[in-house]
Each structure stands twice: as C-alpha cells, then as structure tokens.
Design a protein around this motif. Structure first.
Motif, PDB file in Angstrom:
ATOM      1  N   TYR A  93       0.815  -1.211   0.000  1.00  0.00           N
ATOM      2  CA  TYR A  93       0.000   0.000   0.000  1.00  0.00           C
ATOM      3  C   TYR A  93       0.853   1.267   0.000  1.00  0.00           C
ATOM      4  O   TYR A  93       0.603   2.197  -0.771  1.00  0.00           O
ATOM      5  CB  TYR A  93      -0.921  -0.009   1.215  1.00  0.00           C
ATOM      6  N   GLU A  94       1.858   1.317   0.863  1.00  0.00           N
ATOM      7  CA  GLU A  94       2.652   2.533   0.993  1.00  0.00           C
ATOM      8  C   GLU A  94       3.378   2.883  -0.296  1.00  0.00           C
ATOM      9  O   GLU A  94       3.560   4.060  -0.622  1.00  0.00           O
ATOM     10  CB  GLU A  94       3.658   2.383   2.145  1.00  0.00           C
ATOM     11  N   ARG A  95       3.807   1.882  -1.046  1.00  0.00           N
ATOM     12  CA  ARG A  95       4.564   2.126  -2.274  1.00  0.00           C
ATOM     13  C   ARG A  95       3.669   2.241  -3.508  1.00  0.00           C
ATOM     14  O   ARG A  95       4.164   2.467  -4.616  1.00  0.00           O
ATOM     15  CB  ARG A  95       5.593   1.016  -2.478  1.00  0.00           C
ATOM     16  N   THR A  96       2.381   2.080  -3.317  1.00  0.00           N
ATOM     17  CA  THR A  96       1.442   2.247  -4.432  1.00  0.00           C
ATOM     18  C   THR A  96       1.178   3.732  -4.647  1.00  0.00           C
ATOM     19  O   THR A  96       0.818   4.449  -3.715  1.00  0.00           O
ATOM     20  CB  THR A  96       0.119   1.501  -4.154  1.00  0.00           C
ATOM     21  N   ASN A  97       1.368   4.183  -5.878  1.00  0.00           N
ATOM     22  CA  ASN A  97       1.259   5.593  -6.211  1.00  0.00           C
ATOM     23  C   ASN A  97       0.132   5.799  -7.216  1.00  0.00           C
ATOM     24  O   ASN A  97       0.115   5.163  -8.277  1.00  0.00           O
ATOM     25  CB  ASN A  97       2.597   6.081  -6.789  1.00  0.00           C
ATOM     26  N   LEU A  98      -0.797   6.688  -6.887  1.00  0.00           N
ATOM     27  CA  LEU A  98      -1.922   6.936  -7.790  1.00  0.00           C
ATOM     28  C   LEU A  98      -1.462   7.528  -9.116  1.00  0.00           C
ATOM     29  O   LEU A  98      -2.080   7.296 -10.159  1.00  0.00           O
ATOM     30  CB  LEU A  98      -2.946   7.861  -7.133  1.00  0.00           C
ATOM     31  N   GLY A  99      -0.373   8.263  -9.087  1.00  0.00           N
ATOM     32  CA  GLY A  99       0.163   8.804 -10.329  1.00  0.00           C
ATOM     33  C   GLY A  99       0.627   7.707 -11.275  1.00  0.00           C
ATOM     34  O   GLY A  99       0.417   7.791 -12.492  1.00  0.00           O
ATOM     35  N   VAL A 113      -9.116  10.359  -8.434  1.00  0.00           N
ATOM     36  CA  VAL A 113      -9.650  11.035  -7.250  1.00  0.00           C
ATOM     37  C   VAL A 113     -11.155  11.253  -7.391  1.00  0.00           C
ATOM     38  O   VAL A 113     -11.920  11.094  -6.430  1.00  0.00           O
ATOM     39  CB  VAL A 113      -8.922  12.377  -7.018  1.00  0.00           C
ATOM     40  N   HIS A 114     -11.598  11.582  -8.597  1.00  0.00           N
ATOM     41  CA  HIS A 114     -13.028  11.785  -8.846  1.00  0.00           C
ATOM     42  C   HIS A 114     -13.832  10.524  -8.529  1.00  0.00           C
ATOM     43  O   HIS A 114     -14.919  10.591  -7.940  1.00  0.00           O
ATOM     44  CB  HIS A 114     -13.249  12.180 -10.304  1.00  0.00           C
ATOM     45  N   HIS A 115     -13.306   9.364  -8.931  1.00  0.00           N
ATOM     46  CA  HIS A 115     -14.018   8.106  -8.730  1.00  0.00           C
ATOM     47  C   HIS A 115     -13.923   7.585  -7.300  1.00  0.00           C
ATOM     48  O   HIS A 115     -14.879   6.983  -6.782  1.00  0.00           O
ATOM     49  CB  HIS A 115     -13.471   7.041  -9.676  1.00  0.00           C
ATOM     50  N   PHE A 116     -12.769   7.787  -6.642  1.00  0.00           N
ATOM     51  CA  PHE A 116     -12.536   7.120  -5.364  1.00  0.00           C
ATOM     52  C   PHE A 116     -12.209   8.038  -4.194  1.00  0.00           C
ATOM     53  O   PHE A 116     -12.274   7.603  -3.043  1.00  0.00           O
ATOM     54  CB  PHE A 116     -11.377   6.111  -5.502  1.00  0.00           C
ATOM     55  N   GLY A 117     -11.814   9.268  -4.462  1.00  0.00           N
ATOM     56  CA  GLY A 117     -11.366  10.120  -3.368  1.00  0.00           C
ATOM     57  C   GLY A 117      -9.893   9.879  -3.099  1.00  0.00           C
ATOM     58  O   GLY A 117      -9.059  10.073  -3.972  1.00  0.00           O
TER      59      GLY A 117
END
Length: 225
Positions: free
Chosen positions: A28-34, A48-52
């Motif tokens: 989780y910590e190393r997962t990047n939304l970018g 962010v629109h879909h999940f926050g």
C-alpha cells in the motif's frame, strides 16, 4: 482475477483492478496513484473523482474482499452441514483463493496491519469479526456434538485464520504444490488435532473429495456471474 473479484463498471473497474494489482505487488505505501493514472492513460484527478483518496480505495478493496469472502463461505456451508466439513471448507477456500483471486487476496492480506486501529476500517473489522464468529460457532458446535476435543475455540480460530492468511507470503501459483494440496495438508493437521475420531479425516482432507469440490464449484459459479 477470478473468484472473489468486485466488478465495478467502466473506468472505475479498470482503476480499482490496477490499484489492487499494485498493492499486491508493491504494498500500500509504495502504491502511487500517479503511476496508476499513467498506466491507464488518465489523469490522477480522474482517479480522485471516482474514489477520493488512496486510503478510501484500500477501504473499498478490503470491504469488497471481505463481503465476497463471507458470501462464498455461506454458499459453501449451505452444501456442507457438519462442523468438520465447514472448517475444512474454510481452509480449502483460503488456499484456492491464492490462485482464483490472487491479486485481491494478496493485496488484502498483506495490508492487514491497516485494520488494527484505522477509523476508516471499522466496517472491515466488523466483517472480519463476523467470519471469526462463524468459525468459533462451528468449533463450539463440534465440541458440543462430541466431534472435537474440548479446546479454547477463540484461540483455535485465531490459529486457523492466522495460519491461512499468511499463505500469500510463501505460496507460489504454478509451483510444485497446488492450492488443493496445500489445503489438504492444512486440513489434515488442523482437524487431525481437533477430531475425537479421525476415521473420516482422509475424506475431509482429500483434495478431490466433496469439501474441496464444493469450494471449487462455489468459486467457479461466482466467476461465471
């Protein structure tokens, strides 16, 4: 990912599946939304629109996984009435999930520490307690019916779940051992220590027996929906 996989519609489905895969592989910590946005050819704002937030995505991952796991166990137990069969089904299911829902299983189980005191994980903790309660109830029923030796059902339930939920660390899909073979060994050891009469143990732990078959058919039916 087959088996216990939530199927949200459209791009939301793509995003969640990518997130699950990244958490399973990197944590989780190393997962990047970018990184996920780049992989899917979208903006980070779309995610962010879909999940926050990323935390909200992890919460959804865990809730979906636990809800589907509970549904699967209930479906299996509709076909398996005896306490020893139901306990064996939990073990086989935990092993087979390492293949039929590998990413979701690893992503959920490797981040179990997030469930300890995170306020956002309250519903997930509730679902996990329900699964624990169901397990303890079957252990207690087995004792009351003279099938299991008198044991501390809470401790044995924790032992069961504590062992199967770490399979992701060492189990390798496609390796020397099939999930059914792993499940068989776990059932043999766990129920071997619980059963008063071990005469039927070989049937319960048979990787091609009734219990394992019910588990496989349950996941196959879920994947076909």
């Amino acid at each position: 990912m087959g088996g216990l996989v939530v199927r949200p519609a459209g791009r939301r489905k793509e995003i969640l599946e990518s997130f699950i895969r990244h958490v399973a592989e990197y944590g989780y910590e190393r997962t990047n939304l970018g990184d996920i946005a780049k992989e899917l050819g979208m903006s980070k704002g779309t995610i962010v629109h879909h999940f926050g937030t990323k935390a909200q995505m992890l919460c959804e991952l865990e809730e979906n996984y636990m809800n589907h796991q509970l549904d699967a166990v209930r479906s299996m137990w509709e076909r398996l009435a005896k306490p020893q069969e139901r306990i064996a089904a939990i073990v086989f299911a935990s092993a087979i999930l390492q293949v039929v829902a590998r990413d979701a299983t690893v992503a959920s189980q490797r981040e179990v520490v997030q469930l300890a005191d995170d306020p956002g994980m309250q519903e997930v903790r509730k679902l996990r307690r329900e699964l624990q309660r169901m397990t303890e109830e079957e252990l207690r029923r087995g004792i009351d019916e003279g099938l299991f030796r008198p044991v501390d059902v809470e401790v044995v339930s924790l032992q069961l779940w504590g062992s199967v939920q770490w399979m992701w660390v060492w189990f390798q899909p496609g390796g020397r051992h099939t999930p059914e073979a792993i499940g068989s060994t776990f059932v043999d050891v766990l129920l071997g220590g619980l059963l008063v009469d071990r005469f039927g143990l070989s049937a319960l732990s048979d990787p091609n027996g009734e219990v394992a078959t019910v588990v496989r058919e349950t996941f196959a039916a879920d994947a076909a929906k």
